[in-house]
Scaffold this active site. Structure first.
Site, PDB file in Angstrom:
ATOM      1  N   ASP A 173       8.944 -13.118   4.653  1.00  0.00           N
ATOM      2  CA  ASP A 173       8.289 -11.816   4.434  1.00  0.00           C
ATOM      3  C   ASP A 173       7.207 -11.961   3.362  1.00  0.00           C
ATOM      4  O   ASP A 173       6.940 -11.024   2.606  1.00  0.00           O
ATOM      5  CB  ASP A 173       9.318 -10.751   4.038  1.00  0.00           C
ATOM      6  CG  ASP A 173       8.874  -9.325   4.361  1.00  0.00           C
ATOM      7  OD1 ASP A 173       7.817  -9.153   5.003  1.00  0.00           O
ATOM      8  OD2 ASP A 173       9.579  -8.384   3.948  1.00  0.00           O
TER       9      ASP A 173
ATOM     10  N   GLY B 177       0.801  -1.218   0.000  1.00  0.00           N
ATOM     11  CA  GLY B 177       0.000   0.000   0.000  1.00  0.00           C
ATOM     12  C   GLY B 177       0.828   1.260   0.000  1.00  0.00           C
ATOM     13  O   GLY B 177       0.299   2.370   0.137  1.00  0.00           O
TER      14      GLY B 177
HETATM   15 ZN    ZN Z   1       9.730  -5.467   7.267  1.00  0.00          ZN
END
Ligand code: ZN
Length: 398
Positions: free
Chosen positions: A292, A76
């Site tokens: 991640d 975002g």
């Molecule tokens: Zn991070």
């Protein structure tokens, strides 16, 4: 045919080369009630009760633990259209991940801890083992109940706080005092709840790197094991600071999701970084890999111009493990630790990260040379067989 899989209460994997993650040679694994009931050679079980899988020629290893995934989506940072999608079950299974920890990132306003908790519960219902971190980039951290300490105490799935951003323009530029307060709350909540209470620190490419963490260790009584800095491989200077932090007794986390342009700009490839840390005398008990996954990454065209966005993939965790073994020559039993026993210890996940009697039946069968994923078993349930998904997420079609 698959319904037959579930009609028998026990599953027997016969004749696998077991890495628990330490090498145990050729063994059978008996699974029932979501646990490993037996591990040994030539186990005998009444035929009517057991589904037998011929695992000869395959390696049996613990299911991977991915301790830093944006389950609900993230990103975002280029406007609303750049928010990344939620994780689907199939992406975790394809990566060999059976345990996952979700977190928020830059955006804790259009994303929420309530939504993250719901997503973690959804993935648990679909067969994974899941937890979350309270907080986000911001300090003071957003919480579910009003404080980090109380979230740890009152919400089973909360096992730490993060990813708290430092050394990054996208952080809230927290003072040392504010950081110390977050860490103290995590420590106190962790103690009282019998949880890790770990502080997952997001490191950006900013000027100060790990300096705030070193300063906290020098000026407070907070222990190094409380902190778990991530993205430690994102540039050479941070990697060197990570080495110094590990020498002080800390655990460092490498991020496996990347793009070629980052590696060309100096990011340390996980497999290379693992080899270098081990050669520098850092124990595998102080190194973790996380994906991640679902974080946003810039995409580049052939000329190196930023042309869009890509999404971090959990599959990169498995790819980094393979590269560590196949390209850097790290022994399999050592490389496995950074995605199994070490995260289980850092995150204090009982029954996870190891193949042993009484432990949860989270395991993979891998092809011996390619290390490709043949079978995934999560909490005793066969989710992938012969590389094909048997289990699908609720909204995964086909
Ligand atoms: Zn991070």
């Amino acid at each position: 045919m698959h319904s037959a899989t579930h009609s028998k209460p026990l599953l027997l994997l016969q004749g696998a080369q077991v890495f628990a993650p330490g090498p145990l040679g050729t063994q059978d694994l008996l699974i029932g009630g979501g646990r490993i009931l037996g591990l040994g050679p030539g186990l005998e079980v009444p035929r009517g009760l057991v589904e037998v899988v011929d695992a000869r020629g395959l390696l049996a290893v613990p299911g991977f633990i991915d301790g830093h995934v944006h389950l609900q989506g993230a990103g975002g940072e280029g406007g609303f259209h750049t928010r990344t999608p939620e994780l689907m079950l199939g992406e975790a299974l394809a990566a060999g991940v059976t345990s996952v920890v979700g977190c928020l990132g830059t955006d804790h306003l259009t994303r929420s801890l309530a939504g993250l908790l719901a997503k973690a519960r959804a993935l648990e219902a679909e067969g994974l083992s899941t937890w979350i971190l309270t907080g986000a980039y911001a300090v003071p951290p957003p919480t579910l109940t009003g404080s980090v300490e109380q979230d740890l105490l009152l919400i089973d799935k909360v096992i730490g706080v993060g990813e708290v951003a430092i050394s990054d323009p996208r952080s809230t530029q927290p003072t040392l005092e504010a950081l110390a307060r977050v860490a103290a709350e995590a420590l106190r909540g962790g103690l009282l709840a019998g949880k890790a209470g770990v502080v997952n620190l997001h490191l950006g490419d900013g000027k100060v790197g790990l300096d705030p963490l070193f300063h906290l260790l020098d000026t407070t009584d907070l222990p190094p094991r409380l902190f778990w800095p991530t993205h430690i491989n994102r540039n050479p200077r941070l990697f060197e600071q990570g080495l110094a932090y590990a020498r002080k007794g800390g655990v460092v986390d490498f991020t496996t999701s990347t793009v070629p342009a980052f590696l060309e700009a100096g990011e340390v490839a996980c497999a290379v970084g693992l080899k270098r840390m081990l050669e520098a005398g850092i124990a595998p008990e102080q190194i973790t890999f996380t994906s991640d996954g679902q974080g946003s990454l810039p995409a580049f065209d052939g000329q190196g111009c930023r042309c869009g966005l890509a999404v971090g993939r959990m599959a990169s965790l498995h790819e980094a493990l393979r590269a560590s073994v196949r390209e850097q020559g790290v022994p399999l039993e050592v490389a496995l630790q950074v995605v199994t026993t070490t995260p289980a210890s850092v995150l204090r996940l009982p029954g996870k990260g190891r193949l042993a009697e009484g432990f949860d039946a989270d395991l993979l069968l891998l092809a011996p040379d390619s290390l490709e994923i043949h079978t995934v078993v999560a909490r005793g349930r066969r989710m992938v067989s012969e590389g094909r998904a048997l289990a699908k997420g609720t909204y995964e079609l086909g």
